[in-house]
Design an enzyme around this catalytic site. Structure first.
Site: not given
Ligand SMILES: Cc1cc2nc3c(=O)[nH]c(=O)nc-3n(C[C@H](O)[C@H](O)[C@H](O)COP(=O)(O)OP(=O)(O)OC[C@H]3O[C@@H](n4cnc5c(N)ncnc54)[C@H](O)[C@@H]3O)c2cc1C
Length: 1002
Positions: A674, A755, A789, A887
């Site tokens: 996906k 992650e 990231c 973030e």
């Protein structure tokens, strides 16, 4: 009638004359009192220690490199002790005692610090002629009085902003006009002022084209030229006006094609076509140098005006060798010293034979190389005035004097500059002089005899040992594309055009090998040009998800029993398909995800690496472990888990999706794949590549769709044994929670590997190399608009360098090119979509409340085109505020001040995340502290913090940054497997087979 010399006669005569000349010059040198070859320099005890021991040399040069940044005596003594701690026993006793007794605040400590500083200054002053205008004037007068010509080189910091590039240009303009009236007053010196073609300018400067532009980017020749050419023209006009000569130095090999191109194009312009007081460098350590020289010859004849060629061996040998090794690129320089020497001699002849067009300047300190040039010129009846000898300031001065006395024009390449920016130059010279292969070292310190020194380089070929290829451990990182090569750029451009022709297509789901078109679709858009639709992708429903899981479940038994060896081969086939289609795949990434060229290429390369590395790892894991004892056989091996739902992000649209998918496959699991909505076409291309490899139906099922619709079905299904996810913390934690809620139909507790995000910091210590730190932070924070990231979103700077660092950071960031990803000059592309853009803009507003906005790069001209946000830098940021804790996933950087290194580490660790972190420091103790105390999965020292490579930098974090082990590392596949141990009692009625027999046979 005189017989024409055959080429072998000619070569013999040149050889004989070379040796005779060598002997003659050597004789002159030996008689020279009190020293030869800058004896004072070689006498320097520091350098003698350095040459005696490689480990001391490394520390010595590193210390010299950091010294100009050390402001206090304490700091110097601390660094001395840290640098020489490990090599203490290799130091002479006096130095050892000095280091042991000196405490930072003691009298001895102060003396040691002063001594270190004055030694370094002395060393630097051997190679750098000074920094002020008065010193420049004094030096050129002195050189003239010693019967030397000069060429001036202004040393500078790495040019990383346009302000710095303008300043570099201005210094040269001032230098040229400042020198003109002075040199005009000199009385005539025929040896220096005339050559066979006429009068020579007395003012002579050498420049580096990369310093005329902050973004010298071989990937983008057109954009780079547009900035460099106007500045070069200005310099050329100035040189013409003031009767000066302009020489273009050659830098690292990746800059060579562009340097040559700019040189040729500019000098072919009408205004400069007749200007003959120009030249460029050719580096003989490059096997490609001969071709470059021939091309220049052809070009010069077309231009109808000669140029000068400075023939050198090349100053970047170590750099080229190390960098290409690191990148797995072919090494562009010869690997054996004699080959560079032999090529120098070969090119010497090419130059001399064409000296009317390519006027030769031989830049060397090697007596053999120079004697050969003079001998060849003599045998070809070329007068000494038609060529010149060039040497570096501070190297081989006595040699230079002898050549001058023999009637040659000797030009001294004379660098000027402050100590800090001059360090890179100084260290290069130190390395060169102390290298084992250096002619100066061999002739003076190693006392190699004259006969060997004067040997024809090709003689060495007979005795040279062939280098063995490096041991192959089974995995090699796929090389990135070298976009400095025209061929690569052409391929990428062609791929972009071909992919553009494919816009508008439809992409179905693929379940059990069957393509399924759905009613609902996702329209994929180009974030660089939001009105461009790239195609439509079927959007799966919850029912499709159930079908896909079912297909994967049914394919599992056969696939899980397929030999690991064959499964690994499928991965290698997938990798081969990707290699074949690498430019096409990269082009799709450019268009669909807004990744600039190099980043898109890196994405494909990483995907290939994952395939090859996991294939390799699986072969290793496929070997069962035995632990047998007499009467009992024990075997430990792995089985796959079942069906894996792979849920991937858009920011590494190919690499991450591939990594998670192929890790599942190679371990014998079946997959429902996906992708993120935003990168569905790239995912469809991956599905295509996988399908091409012939993998059985149902083993991988392609399920693009809206996360909220198919996600819960995938995560909650009792038939999914494992979920591997990469994305935001919120979604990762939600998946973890749902997956832990065990359904009664479930036969296995689900494993989740996730992650997640990061709030990654880079610490800049007060002794850091600021050129590198600024570039490293910018690269980590703003490349791909900060949408990684691993990206840096906090930079923690020690107070004493804070302001200097910030002002350079801001200026350098201003120079970054923001634009559409398909433009090769773009560094900061768009953000992925409108939602991301809005979220980042909200954070920018928060930042304005919380801190000081030091830079907001304007993107208003791109507003209607795509989802652009220019880099933003906030200063005066409190480490606890929102922009320092959350973030943002965009080009927003918070600068935080720290009193000292300890505090910097505390700040770095003070977020919920632990993904990547970096430190720029030249203190070994601080680097060690960082290793031990920074809380992050990937810690990078003195480099940028993004761009992890498979195997070399296994990647992933902990705390709120991730669940599970690192991708591209040795433990990753274990997560997709269940270990099984089988114990068999092999004893029957007191008799057991010999447990070791089979092993012995093997
Ligand atoms: C006036 C002047 C200007 C210069 N300008 C430039 C410039 O613009 N760009 C540039 O790159 N260089 C330039 N150089 C060259 C460079 O700085 C070095 O001085 C030069 O390469 C040293 O060569 P040598 O002939 O003096 O010494 P040698 O001791 O004979 O040769 C040393 C050189 O051999 C090569 N070498 C060393 N080890 C190996 C090996 N294992 N295999 C193959 N080759 C090896 C390297 O190039 C090394 O520098 C310039 C040199 C001079 C004198």
């Amino acid at each position: 009638m005189a017989r024409k010399k055959s080429s072998s006669d000619l070569n013999q005569q040149i050889e004989q004359r070379t040796r005779d000349l060598g002997e003659q010059i050597w004789g002159h040198l030996e008689r020279r009192e009190p020293t030869m070859f800058e004896k004072r320099w070689w006498d320097d005890r520091i350098l003698s220690w350095a040459m005696a021991d490689e480990s001391v040399k490394v520390q010595m040069f590193r210390f010299v490199d950091v010294l100009p940044m050390l402001r206090s005596h304490d700091s110097i003594v601390r660094h001395l002790q840290e640098y020489f701690e490990d090599v203490r026993k290799h130091l002479p006793w006096a130095a050892r005692i000095g280091l042991e007794l000196s405490q930072p605040n003691s009298v001895l400590g102060r003396a040691l610090a002063l001594n270190a500083r004055s030694n370094a200054r002395r060393m630097a002053s051997r190679f750098i002629a000074g920094s002020s205008v008065e010193e420049i004037h004094y030096t050129v007068d002195r050189l003239r009085s010693e019967n030397f010509a000069f060429t001036l080189d202004l040393l500078g910091e790495a040019v990383i902003s346009e302000v710095e590039a303008e300043a570099y240009l201005q210094s040269y303009l001032d230098l040229i006009s400042g020198l003109a009236p002075r040199v005009r007053k000199w009385s005539e010196n025929v040896q220096l002022d005339w050559d066979s073609q006429g009068h020579l300018p007395r003012t002579n400067v050498s420049i580096k084209l990369s310093a005329l532009c902050s973004q010298f980017k071989p990937t983008d020749p057109v954009g780079t030229m547009a900035v460099v050419q106007p500045r070069l023209r200005k310099l050329l006009r100035h040189a013409m006006k003031y009767d000066a000569y302009l020489h273009v130095d050659m830098e690292q090999n990746s800059y060579k094609p562009l340097t040559l191109e700019i040189f040729k194009q500019t000098l072919m312009e009408k205004e400069f076509r007749d200007f003959d007081n120009v030249g460029i460098v050719i580096q003989a350590y490059l096997p490609a140098a001969e071709q470059d020289l021939q091309d220049l010859l052809k070009w010069t004849k077309k231009r109808k005006t000669p140029i000068w060629i400075r023939l050198v061996k090349g100053a970047y040998w170590d750099y080229e060798t190390i960098v290409s090794g690191y990148r797995n690129w072919p090494i562009p320089v010869f690997q054996q010293k004699w080959e560079s020497d032999a090529n120098f001699e070969k090119l010497t002849k090419v130059l001399l034979e064409n000296h009317q067009w390519l006027r030769p300047a031989f830049g060397s300190h090697n007596l053999r190389s120079l004697a050969h040039a003079i001998a060849a010129a003599h045998e070809l009846d070329i007068p000494p005035s038609a060529y010149e000898i060039q040497m570096l300031y501070g190297m081989g001065k006595e040699q230079a004097q002898v050549f001058a006395e023999l009637g040659h024009r000797v030009r001294i390449y004379t660098p000027f500059g402050e100590l800090i920016p001059g360090m890179a130059y100084l260290v290069r010279r130190l390395l060169e002089n102390t290298s084992n292969d250096s002619f100066l070292r061999q002739s003076f310190t190693e006392h190699v005899n004259l006969e060997t020194l004067m040997m024809n380089p090709s003689e060495h070929a007979k005795t040279a040992t062939k280098q063995k290829p490096a041991e192959d451990d089974g995995f090699q990182n796929e090389p990135l594309t070298d976009f400095s090569l025209e061929e690569s750029r052409t391929k990428m451009q062609a791929a972009l055009e071909e992919v553009e022709d494919q816009f508008g297509k439809e992409y179905p789901l693929l379940i059990n090998g069957r393509a399924i078109d759905t009613k609902a679709t996702i329209t994929s858009r180009n974030p660089s040009h939001k009105s461009d639709s790239l195609g439509t992708v079927s959007s799966a429903s919850a029912d499709d998800a159930i079908d896909a899981i079912d297909a994967a479940r049914r394919a599992f038994p056969a696939w899980s029993r397929t030999e690991p060896q064959y499964r690994a081969e499928y991965l290698e086939l997938i990798a081969a398909n990707m290699r074949r289609r690498r430019f096409e795949l990269a082009a799709w990434i450019v268009f669909e995800c807004g990744k600039p060229w190099e980043e898109a290429d890196g994405d494909v390369v990483e995907a290939i690496d994952f395939c090859m590395y996991y294939a390799n790892q699986m072969r290793r894991l496929a070997h069962p472990l035995h632990c047998d004892v007499p009467g009992e056989e024990n075997v430990y091996f792995y089985r796959p888990r079942g069906t894996v739902a792979v849920i991937a992000p858009w920011n590494f649209p190919l690499a991450i999706l591939t990594g998670m998918t192929v890790a599942s496959l190679v371990t014998g699991n079946t997959v429902v794949m996906k992708p993120a909505e935003q990168s569905s076409i790239v995912a469809a291309k991956l599905m295509d590549v996988i399908h091409e490899s012939g993998i059985p139906d149902g083993v991988v099922n392609f399920l693009p769709g809206i996360g909220e619709e198919v996600g819960p079905e995938l995560v909650g299904s009792p038939d999914v044994e494992m979920i591997t996810f990469t994305g935001s913390r919120d979604v990762g934690l939600a998946i973890n929670e749902t997956a832990s809620d065990t359904d009664t139909r479930q036969k296995m507790v689900k494993r989740v590997i996730a992650e997640m995000g990061g709030k990654n910091a880079i610490i800049v210590d007060d002794d850091a190399d600021l050129d590198e730190a600024v570039l490293g932070v910018i690269h980590s924070a703003f490349n791909y608009a900060g949408q990684k990231c691993s990206a840096c979103s906090r930079v923690i700077v020690l107070e004493s360098i804070h302001d200097t660092f910030v002002s350079r950071l801001v200026e350098a960031t201003k120079a970054l090119k923001i634009g559409p990803a398909e433009d090769p000059g773009t560094v900061v592309g768009p953000v992925i979509d409108e939602e991301a853009q809005q979220r980042i803009l909200e954070y920018i507003e928060i930042g304005k409340e919380e801190a000081t906005l030091a830079l907001a790069c304007d993107t208003s001209d791109l507003e209607d085109e795509g989802y652009y946000i220019g880099p933003h830098i906030f200063t005066d940021v409190d480490s606890t505020c929102q922009i320092a804790q959350e973030e943002i996933f965009g080009p927003v950087l918070a600068v935080i001040k720290a009193d000292d290194f300890d505090e910097a580490i505390t700040i770095a660790n003070d977020t919920p995340y632990a993904l990547t972190a970096g430190v720029f420091s030249r203190s070994p103790a601080h680097l060690n502290k960082a290793r031990m105390e920074i809380v992050a999965g990937n810690i990078y020292l003195n480099r940028n913090i993004t761009g992890a490579m498979v195997e070399r930098h296994p990647f992933g974090g902990f705390k709120m940054s991730g669940i599970g082990s690192k991708t591209g590392g040795p433990d990753y596949l274990l997560q997709f497997l269940v270990p099984v141990n089988v114990t068999e009692n092999t004893m029957r009625r007191g008799f057991a087979p010999d447990a070791t027999a089979e092993d012995e046979e093997e």
